[in-house]
Design an enzyme around this catalytic site. Structure first.
Site, PDB file in Angstrom:
ATOM      1  CG  ASP A 251      -0.466   0.175   8.265  1.00  0.00           C
ATOM      2  OD1 ASP A 251      -1.188   1.121   8.640  1.00  0.00           O
ATOM      3  OD2 ASP A 251       0.723   0.311   7.919  1.00  0.00           O
TER       4      ASP A 251
ATOM      5  CE  LYS B  12       0.810   1.341   4.528  1.00  0.00           C
ATOM      6  NZ  LYS B  12       1.574   2.537   4.886  1.00  0.00           N
TER       7      LYS B  12
ATOM      8  N   PRO C 181       9.857  -3.951  -0.087  1.00  0.00           N
ATOM      9  CG  PRO C 181      10.713  -1.959  -0.977  1.00  0.00           C
ATOM     10  CD  PRO C 181       9.604  -2.947  -1.124  1.00  0.00           C
ATOM     11  CG  LEU C 182      11.957  -6.301   4.988  1.00  0.00           C
ATOM     12  CD1 LEU C 182      12.939  -7.063   5.858  1.00  0.00           C
ATOM     13  CD2 LEU C 182      10.571  -6.890   5.141  1.00  0.00           C
TER      14      LEU C 182
ATOM     15  CG  LEU D 151       6.244   0.707   0.340  1.00  0.00           C
ATOM     16  CD1 LEU D 151       7.187   0.063  -0.675  1.00  0.00           C
ATOM     17  CD2 LEU D 151       5.333   1.706  -0.375  1.00  0.00           C
TER      18      LEU D 151
ATOM     19  N   GLY E 223       4.242  -4.009   3.950  1.00  0.00           N
ATOM     20  CA  GLY E 223       4.498  -5.387   3.503  1.00  0.00           C
ATOM     21  C   GLY E 223       4.126  -6.449   4.529  1.00  0.00           C
ATOM     22  N   GLY E 224       4.603  -6.300   5.746  1.00  0.00           N
ATOM     23  CA  GLY E 224       4.326  -7.285   6.800  1.00  0.00           C
ATOM     24  C   GLY E 224       2.836  -7.345   7.108  1.00  0.00           C
ATOM     25  CB  SER E 225       0.282  -4.673   7.508  1.00  0.00           C
ATOM     26  OG  SER E 225       0.997  -4.012   8.523  1.00  0.00           O
ATOM     27  CB  ALA E 226       0.310  -6.720   2.580  1.00  0.00           C
TER      28      ALA E 226
HETATM   29  O1  C5P Z   1      -0.089  -1.063  15.066  1.00  0.00           O
HETATM   30  P1  C5P Z   1       1.344  -1.185  14.647  1.00  0.00           P
HETATM   31  O2  C5P Z   1       2.060  -2.269  15.392  1.00  0.00           O
HETATM   32  O3  C5P Z   1       1.523  -1.284  13.170  1.00  0.00           O
HETATM   33  O4  C5P Z   1       2.046   0.196  15.057  1.00  0.00           O
HETATM   34  C1  C5P Z   1       3.441   0.334  15.077  1.00  0.00           C
HETATM   35  C2  C5P Z   1       3.822   1.568  15.898  1.00  0.00           C
HETATM   36  O5  C5P Z   1       3.348   2.747  15.237  1.00  0.00           O
HETATM   37  C3  C5P Z   1       3.163   1.640  17.276  1.00  0.00           C
HETATM   38  O6  C5P Z   1       3.930   0.963  18.221  1.00  0.00           O
HETATM   39  C4  C5P Z   1       3.148   3.142  17.536  1.00  0.00           C
HETATM   40  O7  C5P Z   1       4.419   3.590  17.940  1.00  0.00           O
HETATM   41  C5  C5P Z   1       2.896   3.717  16.158  1.00  0.00           C
HETATM   42  N1  C5P Z   1       1.465   4.003  15.884  1.00  0.00           N
HETATM   43  C6  C5P Z   1       0.820   5.018  16.577  1.00  0.00           C
HETATM   44  N2  C5P Z   1      -0.494   5.301  16.304  1.00  0.00           N
HETATM   45  C7  C5P Z   1      -1.160   4.615  15.348  1.00  0.00           C
HETATM   46  C8  C5P Z   1      -0.523   3.586  14.634  1.00  0.00           C
HETATM   47  C9  C5P Z   1       0.808   3.302  14.907  1.00  0.00           C
HETATM   48  O8  C5P Z   1       1.402   5.655  17.446  1.00  0.00           O
HETATM   49  N3  C5P Z   1      -2.446   4.919  15.112  1.00  0.00           N
END
Ligand code: C5P
Length: 296
Positions: free
Chosen positions: A138, A10, A96-97, A101, A103-106
């Site tokens: 994501d 994405k 790419p990591l 983008l 990737g891991g979430s997709a």
């Molecule tokens: O939910 P996810 O593990 O992808 O989020 C990774 C990091 O991004 C969270 O630990 C946080 O630091 C930040 N984040 C945030 N607010 C969001 C989404 C992500 O602070 N709405």
């Protein structure tokens, strides 16, 4: 039964970050878009849950145990179904990591969708969205794909009319920017009293959207990785009509008005040390039709 799947990446057409919530996440208003760049996954029934990663570019650091979101997704589904299930998963990484983008979430969302079929779980889209939210902010978007808003923590997904951009270029400075670091810089640098409420937009055309693009995390990511700003300037000079960093960075996307300008920009930037990828948007219907291919 074998399922061959595509986990599309994405970009964020727009990303506005609001206040810090009690759960430690931030209020978001973001417009997600699936694009033509994907990891490939293969799922086949097996006794236990296992993951094999094929990755010529970045695999050194990718875990294959329950630290990997793909295994987390499979475990979460087993837990939900409350019965023993097995699957052998093969993942070929292309996205790419740590590039913004998704990737891991997709990969995680596609694992939920594929195992829902492979294990005949029959879970509703609503249930899959709520499981996806447990895996990351994501992840729910990738259950839907196309163009969609993410609100709240990013997990309240609303479909929006597809935005079509056939000439899209991605440029990654080959430097990872940690999401949590970008958000903590955002907290450090943002005056809480001046925090504006997140706007609601309705876009009926790409042009309307391009007039409003913004990423609240850009200044923080650029302070960590100044190459992002250099890439943006180059893309604008090369004739892009919209340029923005995706997610928390460091990949920058650019929309070009023609195939010719896209090709010229690709040729020019590919000579730099950056990773340059030609892409296009994937609509919700194309997404839903092409993510899973089931065979006996
Ligand atoms: O939910 P996810 O593990 O992808 O989020 C990774 C990091 O991004 C969270 O630990 C946080 O630091 C930040 N984040 C945030 N607010 C969001 C989404 C992500 O602070 N709405």
């Amino acid at each position: 039964m074998i399922i061959n799947a595509r986990a599309y990446a994405k970009i964020n057409w727009l990303l506005e970050v609001g206040s810090l919530r009690e759960d430690g996440y931030h209020e978001l208003s973001t417009l997600f878009q699936t694009i033509d760049l994907y990891d490939e996954l293969r799922f086949s029934l097996s006794k236990d849950i296992s993951l094999k990663i094929i990755d010529p570019n970045f695999s050194a650091n990718l875990p294959i145990d329950n630290k990997n979101l793909v295994i987390k997704a499979a475990d979460l589904l087993v837990n939900e179904l409350d019965r023993k299930q097995g699957v052998s998963i093969q993942l070929k990484k292309t996205i790419p990591l740590g590039g913004g983008l998704g990737g891991g979430s997709a990969d995680a969302a596609i694992t939920l969708l594929a195992l829902n079929q492979l294990w005949k779980a029959n879970l509703s889209q609503e249930k899959l969205l709520s499981l996806a939210a447990k895996l990351g902010s994501d992840v729910p978007f990738f259950i839907l794909g196309g163009t969609a808003w993410g609100k709240g923590r990013g997990i309240d997904i609303t479909a929006q009319q597809d935005i079509d951009a056939p000439y899209l270029l991605l440029v990654n400075p080959r430097q990872e920017v940690a999401t949590s670091r970008v958000y903590s810089e955002f907290d450090r640098l943002t005056n809480k009293d001046q925090m504006s409420t997140l706007a609601t937009y309705f876009f009926t055309s790409a042009e309307m959207l391009f007039a409003k693009i913004k990423n609240s995390l850009s200044p923080m990511a650029k302070a960590i990785c100044p190459q992002i700003a250099t890439i943006e300037t180059k893309l604008t000079e090369l004739g892009a009509k919209a340029v923005l960093m995706s997610g928390s960075g460091a990949t920058v996307w650019a929309v070009f008005p023609s195939a010719l300008l896209l090709e010229q920009a690709f040729e020019t930037l590919n000579k730099c040390e950056w990773l340059v990828i030609k892409s296009r948007t994937i609509s919700r219907s194309e997404y839903q039709q092409s993510i899973l291919k089931v065979s006996d």
